[in-house]
Design a protein around this motif. Structure first.
Motif, PDB file in Angstrom:
ATOM      1  N   SER A  56      10.025  -0.615  -0.182  1.00 19.94           N
ATOM      2  CA  SER A  56       9.033  -1.206   0.722  1.00 19.94           C
ATOM      3  C   SER A  56       7.664  -1.284   0.061  1.00 19.94           C
ATOM      4  O   SER A  56       6.895  -2.215   0.314  1.00 19.94           O
ATOM      5  CB  SER A  56       8.960  -0.404   2.027  1.00 19.94           C
ATOM      6  N   ALA A  57       7.351  -0.310  -0.809  1.00 25.26           N
ATOM      7  CA  ALA A  57       6.073  -0.348  -1.530  1.00 25.26           C
ATOM      8  C   ALA A  57       6.051  -1.482  -2.550  1.00 25.26           C
ATOM      9  O   ALA A  57       5.038  -2.169  -2.718  1.00 25.26           O
ATOM     10  CB  ALA A  57       5.814   0.999  -2.216  1.00 25.26           C
ATOM     11  N   VAL A  58       7.186  -1.692  -3.240  1.00 22.62           N
ATOM     12  CA  VAL A  58       7.282  -2.793  -4.197  1.00 22.62           C
ATOM     13  C   VAL A  58       7.139  -4.138  -3.487  1.00 22.62           C
ATOM     14  O   VAL A  58       6.452  -5.053  -3.964  1.00 22.62           O
ATOM     15  CB  VAL A  58       8.625  -2.730  -4.964  1.00 22.62           C
ATOM     16  N   GLY A  59       7.781  -4.263  -2.315  1.00 24.85           N
ATOM     17  CA  GLY A  59       7.780  -5.537  -1.601  1.00 24.85           C
ATOM     18  C   GLY A  59       6.539  -5.791  -0.781  1.00 24.85           C
ATOM     19  O   GLY A  59       6.365  -6.898  -0.244  1.00 24.85           O
ATOM     20  N   TYR A  60       5.641  -4.805  -0.645  1.00 27.27           N
ATOM     21  CA  TYR A  60       4.492  -4.940   0.264  1.00 27.27           C
ATOM     22  C   TYR A  60       3.476  -5.971  -0.203  1.00 27.27           C
ATOM     23  O   TYR A  60       2.937  -6.741   0.593  1.00 27.27           O
ATOM     24  CB  TYR A  60       3.809  -3.576   0.422  1.00 27.27           C
ATOM     25  N   SER A  61       3.177  -5.994  -1.502  1.00 30.36           N
ATOM     26  CA  SER A  61       2.031  -6.774  -1.986  1.00 30.36           C
ATOM     27  C   SER A  61       2.194  -8.272  -1.793  1.00 30.36           C
ATOM     28  O   SER A  61       1.208  -8.985  -1.593  1.00 30.36           O
ATOM     29  CB  SER A  61       1.765  -6.461  -3.460  1.00 30.36           C
ATOM     30  N   SER A  62       3.434  -8.778  -1.846  1.00 27.37           N
ATOM     31  CA  SER A  62       3.621 -10.230  -1.732  1.00 27.37           C
ATOM     32  C   SER A  62       3.293 -10.756  -0.333  1.00 27.37           C
ATOM     33  O   SER A  62       2.467 -11.661  -0.188  1.00 27.37           O
ATOM     34  CB  SER A  62       5.053 -10.599  -2.138  1.00 27.37           C
ATOM     35  N   PRO A  63       3.907 -10.246   0.768  1.00 28.43           N
ATOM     36  CA  PRO A  63       3.567 -10.778   2.088  1.00 28.43           C
ATOM     37  C   PRO A  63       2.158 -10.404   2.555  1.00 28.43           C
ATOM     38  O   PRO A  63       1.599 -11.077   3.437  1.00 28.43           O
ATOM     39  CB  PRO A  63       4.629 -10.139   3.006  1.00 28.43           C
ATOM     40  N   ALA A  64       1.575  -9.345   1.991  1.00 28.25           N
ATOM     41  CA  ALA A  64       0.248  -8.907   2.431  1.00 28.25           C
ATOM     42  C   ALA A  64      -0.884  -9.634   1.727  1.00 28.25           C
ATOM     43  O   ALA A  64      -2.050  -9.521   2.147  1.00 28.25           O
ATOM     44  CB  ALA A  64       0.114  -7.393   2.199  1.00 28.25           C
ATOM     45  N   THR A  87       1.839   0.789 -10.262  1.00 28.82           N
ATOM     46  CA  THR A  87       2.590   1.232 -11.437  1.00 28.82           C
ATOM     47  C   THR A  87       1.836   2.324 -12.199  1.00 28.82           C
ATOM     48  O   THR A  87       2.463   3.191 -12.810  1.00 28.82           O
ATOM     49  CB  THR A  87       2.879   0.043 -12.381  1.00 28.82           C
ATOM     50  N   ILE A  88       0.503   2.292 -12.147  1.00 26.44           N
ATOM     51  CA  ILE A  88      -0.287   3.369 -12.756  1.00 26.44           C
ATOM     52  C   ILE A  88      -0.023   4.677 -12.011  1.00 26.44           C
ATOM     53  O   ILE A  88       0.206   5.733 -12.619  1.00 26.44           O
ATOM     54  CB  ILE A  88      -1.791   3.036 -12.734  1.00 26.44           C
ATOM     55  N   GLY A  89      -0.040   4.608 -10.677  1.00 18.59           N
ATOM     56  CA  GLY A  89       0.269   5.789  -9.880  1.00 18.59           C
ATOM     57  C   GLY A  89       1.674   6.295 -10.145  1.00 18.59           C
ATOM     58  O   GLY A  89       1.912   7.506 -10.223  1.00 18.59           O
ATOM     59  N   ALA A  90       2.618   5.363 -10.293  1.00 14.03           N
ATOM     60  CA  ALA A  90       4.001   5.753 -10.559  1.00 14.03           C
ATOM     61  C   ALA A  90       4.126   6.460 -11.902  1.00 14.03           C
ATOM     62  O   ALA A  90       4.914   7.405 -12.043  1.00 14.03           O
ATOM     63  CB  ALA A  90       4.906   4.517 -10.523  1.00 14.03           C
ATOM     64  N   MET A  91       3.358   6.015 -12.904  1.00 10.69           N
ATOM     65  CA  MET A  91       3.378   6.698 -14.199  1.00 10.69           C
ATOM     66  C   MET A  91       2.830   8.117 -14.079  1.00 10.69           C
ATOM     67  O   MET A  91       3.367   9.060 -14.672  1.00 10.69           O
ATOM     68  CB  MET A  91       2.585   5.904 -15.239  1.00 10.69           C
ATOM     69  N   LEU A  92       1.772   8.291 -13.286  1.00  8.42           N
ATOM     70  CA  LEU A  92       1.227   9.631 -13.069  1.00  8.42           C
ATOM     71  C   LEU A  92       2.251  10.523 -12.384  1.00  8.42           C
ATOM     72  O   LEU A  92       2.432  11.696 -12.753  1.00  8.42           O
ATOM     73  CB  LEU A  92      -0.058   9.547 -12.227  1.00  8.42           C
ATOM     74  N   LEU A 139      -1.942   6.286  -4.474  1.00  4.00           N
ATOM     75  CA  LEU A 139      -1.228   7.432  -3.909  1.00  4.00           C
ATOM     76  C   LEU A 139       0.228   7.078  -3.606  1.00  4.00           C
ATOM     77  O   LEU A 139       1.136   7.882  -3.866  1.00  4.00           O
ATOM     78  CB  LEU A 139      -1.928   7.916  -2.639  1.00  4.00           C
ATOM     79  N   VAL A 140       0.453   5.883  -3.065  1.00  2.00           N
ATOM     80  CA  VAL A 140       1.832   5.439  -2.830  1.00  2.00           C
ATOM     81  C   VAL A 140       2.585   5.369  -4.152  1.00  2.00           C
ATOM     82  O   VAL A 140       3.761   5.758  -4.246  1.00  2.00           O
ATOM     83  CB  VAL A 140       1.861   4.075  -2.108  1.00  2.00           C
ATOM     84  N   GLY A 141       1.908   4.887  -5.194  1.00  2.00           N
ATOM     85  CA  GLY A 141       2.529   4.828  -6.516  1.00  2.00           C
ATOM     86  C   GLY A 141       2.911   6.203  -7.038  1.00  2.00           C
ATOM     87  O   GLY A 141       3.988   6.371  -7.627  1.00  2.00           O
ATOM     88  N   CYS A 142       2.043   7.205  -6.825  1.00  3.50           N
ATOM     89  CA  CYS A 142       2.376   8.575  -7.242  1.00  3.50           C
ATOM     90  C   CYS A 142       3.648   9.049  -6.561  1.00  3.50           C
ATOM     91  O   CYS A 142       4.523   9.656  -7.196  1.00  3.50           O
ATOM     92  CB  CYS A 142       1.217   9.517  -6.919  1.00  3.50           C
ATOM     93  N   GLY A 143       3.755   8.778  -5.264  1.00  2.15           N
ATOM     94  CA  GLY A 143       4.973   9.135  -4.539  1.00  2.15           C
ATOM     95  C   GLY A 143       6.190   8.408  -5.077  1.00  2.15           C
ATOM     96  O   GLY A 143       7.269   9.001  -5.225  1.00  2.15           O
ATOM     97  N   MET A 144       6.027   7.138  -5.416  1.00  3.80           N
ATOM     98  CA  MET A 144       7.138   6.362  -5.982  1.00  3.80           C
ATOM     99  C   MET A 144       7.612   6.944  -7.305  1.00  3.80           C
ATOM    100  O   MET A 144       8.816   7.000  -7.579  1.00  3.80           O
ATOM    101  CB  MET A 144       6.702   4.905  -6.197  1.00  3.80           C
ATOM    102  N   GLY A 145       6.659   7.365  -8.153  1.00  5.92           N
ATOM    103  CA  GLY A 145       7.022   7.949  -9.445  1.00  5.92           C
ATOM    104  C   GLY A 145       7.856   9.204  -9.288  1.00  5.92           C
ATOM    105  O   GLY A 145       8.814   9.422 -10.035  1.00  5.92           O
ATOM    106  N   LEU A 146       7.505  10.043  -8.304  1.00  5.68           N
ATOM    107  CA  LEU A 146       8.285  11.251  -8.031  1.00  5.68           C
ATOM    108  C   LEU A 146       9.668  10.899  -7.488  1.00  5.68           C
ATOM    109  O   LEU A 146      10.685  11.449  -7.917  1.00  5.68           O
ATOM    110  CB  LEU A 146       7.545  12.136  -7.029  1.00  5.68           C
ATOM    111  N   LEU A 147       9.707   9.970  -6.541  1.00  5.67           N
ATOM    112  CA  LEU A 147      10.974   9.616  -5.895  1.00  5.67           C
ATOM    113  C   LEU A 147      11.937   8.942  -6.863  1.00  5.67           C
ATOM    114  O   LEU A 147      13.150   9.150  -6.782  1.00  5.67           O
ATOM    115  CB  LEU A 147      10.706   8.690  -4.701  1.00  5.67           C
ATOM    116  N   SER A 148      11.414   8.134  -7.787  1.00  5.89           N
ATOM    117  CA  SER A 148      12.288   7.407  -8.708  1.00  5.89           C
ATOM    118  C   SER A 148      13.074   8.352  -9.602  1.00  5.89           C
ATOM    119  O   SER A 148      14.160   8.005 -10.084  1.00  5.89           O
ATOM    120  CB  SER A 148      11.479   6.422  -9.554  1.00  5.89           C
ATOM    121  N   TYR A 149      12.553   9.559  -9.832  1.00  3.56           N
ATOM    122  CA  TYR A 149      13.286  10.561 -10.608  1.00  3.56           C
ATOM    123  C   TYR A 149      14.150  11.449  -9.725  1.00  3.56           C
ATOM    124  O   TYR A 149      15.339  11.631  -9.967  1.00  3.56           O
ATOM    125  CB  TYR A 149      12.317  11.427 -11.405  1.00  3.56           C
ATOM    126  N   VAL A 150      13.551  12.026  -8.684  1.00  3.34           N
ATOM    127  CA  VAL A 150      14.224  13.121  -7.976  1.00  3.34           C
ATOM    128  C   VAL A 150      15.357  12.646  -7.069  1.00  3.34           C
ATOM    129  O   VAL A 150      16.345  13.375  -6.875  1.00  3.34           O
ATOM    130  CB  VAL A 150      13.197  13.950  -7.173  1.00  3.34           C
TER     131      VAL A 150
END
Length: 485
Positions: A56-64, A87-92, A139-150
């Motif tokens: 949902s975070a990836v898809g948010y930017s286009s319709p918004a 993506t910067i947040g996801a890297m962090l 902040l959403v990106g930071c959460g995504m980075g954690l979720l993509s691994y765990v």
């Protein structure tokens, strides 16, 4: 780095088990084979709620985009920063994901990720100025980075070997679902409401974490033997867990006699095969053009002379059933065959799009080239969804030993997000250079992926994590054996 025990030998008896009689656990052929219990399904559902958050975070930017630019008066450059800063947040998040999951547990890491996401979504929903908007997206990106691994690691560690591939691939299915529903919901609600809706799956996972067990393998690693067996029994229901519990405990205890692997220690020869496979798959996945197609599909269709809206709808129609098909085939066909077919399909799809742009530049067959572009993007999207989208994450969650999983997971996830940022940032410049050439390069990388899988990737279907890791890292296994002697 020939891996005879994987390719030619008996996959149920990797090197560690052949050389160290103390680690044999009776009839290991049955270990890890079980049915899908209610607790296992519930635990997987709670985990992949995080995958939906990711999508949902990836898809948010286009319709918004149009609503945010209008309401906050952002320039195109300012909105581009908002879109890409995730993506910067996801890297962090990726940098700390592995170690955090090792120290706080898989459930604790998912909970922390959702707190980041909830705060980020609320920040976006109530933003009045651009920098608050960017902070929320970060902040959403930071959460995504954690979720993509765990998320894939947790699912791989709780599922029996005969179900692990299909269950882990649900991670990718839910990402696709999150992206698709963001497009659909975003078409009928404003951007602030869409951000508030984004908090719902976050809350579902956060609450659900209180009702599911911790990973038995993480508990075993931390010396919690009784808790490990209790969690495993909950996950397996009435099945006998003695063999599987003994295998997990004994393998984990012997691996922990080695020092915990730091980032620099990963680059030892004994871990070379696992590291090459894990990092290589992520590099090839990202540089094969997935984010270029996902983020800029509409502009690709328009550049090729086709309707952007029709093309996007067609992509959604193809993407979800192909991802579901990949889930169903994962534990039947195996990882390698599915990945080979998927990579070959992405190669063909990029080649068709590249030829479409080339023929347009040459003013040849201009009536049919837009349809070639559509077919090419759909072939690419469907093929990627079938295997390349989910299988690299499955493999990543399977191949690294417990003493290096944290550091290796952080590195692999960081590489994935770095590749994502590079491709998404460079794509518009590449298209200005040569549209045809850009997709020919993507096609070449996808072709290289086929060769990489054929030569280096072992089959992990129907094998326990301990069997896979021992056979992937034979030098490490020999070291353990000498330690025990």
């Amino acid at each position: 780095m020939a891996n005879d025990s994987v390719e030619e030998g008996n996959p149920s008896r990797p090197l560690l088990y052949e050389e160290n009689s103390e680690l044999r656990c009776g009839d290991c052929s049955g270990s890890g084979t079980s049915s899908a219990t209610t607790v296992l399904v519930l635990s997987t559902f709670v985990a992949v709620a995080g995958s939906y958050v990711f999508g949902s975070a990836v898809g948010y930017s286009s319709p918004a985009q149009s609503g945010i630019i209008k309401d906050l008066g952002l320039s195109v450059a300012e909105y581009s920063l908002f879109g890409s800063i995730v993506t910067i947040g996801a890297m962090l998040g990726a940098i700390i994901s592995g170690k955090l999951a090792d120290y706080t547990g898989r459930r604790g890491t998912m909970g922390l990720a959702e707190i980041f996401c909830i705060v980020g979504w609320l920040d976006i929903a109530f933003s009045k100025v651009a920098w608050w908007l960017d902070l929320g997206r970060l902040l959403v990106g930071c959460g995504m980075g954690l979720l993509s691994y765990v998320v894939p690691v947790y699912i791989a560690e709780i599922t029996p070997k005969n179900l692990r591939g299909g269950f882990t691939t649900v991670h990718q299915l839910m990402i696709c679902l999150g992206v698709s529903l963001s497009y659909l919901i975003g078409a009928s609600v404003n951007w602030r409401t869409l951000a508030l809706i984004g908090t719902i799956p976050c809350l579902i996972q956060l609450i659900g974490l209180f009702f599911i067990p911790e990973s038995p393998r993480w508990l075993a690693k931390n010396g919690q033997r009784k808790e490990c067996e209790a969690a495993l029994q909950r996950l397996r229901g009435d099945d006998d867990i003695s063999n599987e519990a003994a295998e997990i405990r004994e393998y984990t205890e012997t691996l922990l006699r080695l020092s915990e692997a730091g980032i620099l220690e990963l680059f030892q020869w004994k871990y070379a095969h696992s590291l090459i496979v894990g990092v290589g798959l992520m590099v090839l996945q990202q540089f094969g053009g997935v984010n270029a197609v996902a983020f800029y599909a509409s502009s690709i269709f328009i550049s090729a002379g086709f309707s952007g809206s029709i093309g996007m709808i067609a992509m959604v129609i193809v993407q979800l059933p192909m991802t579901l098909l990949g889930v169903l085939l994962m534990d039947k066909s195996g990882r390698r065959p599915l990945l080979l077919v998927s990579a070959a399909g992405t190669c063909l799809g990029c080649l068709l799009v590249g030829l479409s742009f080339l023929l347009q530049d040459l003013h040849q067959w201009e009536q049919v080239t837009p349809h070639w572009a559509l077919v090419g993007v759909l072939v690419y999207t469907g093929s990627f969804s079938l295997g390349m989208g989910g299988i690299p994450w499955v493999i990543m969650s399977e191949i690294f030993p417990i003493n290096m999983k944290g550091s290796a997971g952080s590195l692999v996830t960081l590489v994935s997000w770095l590749g994502s940022w590079i491709v998404s940032y460079a794509f518009n410049f590449l298209m200005k250079w040569s549209s045809a050439g850009t997709f020919m390069v993507f096609s070449g990388i996808c072709c290289l992926t086929v060769l990489f899988v054929a030569k280096l990737l072992p089959e992990t279907k129907d094998r326990t994590l301990e069997e896979i890791q021992a056979s992937m890292n034979p030098l490490s296994a020999k070291k353990i054996d000498l330690t025990d002697s």
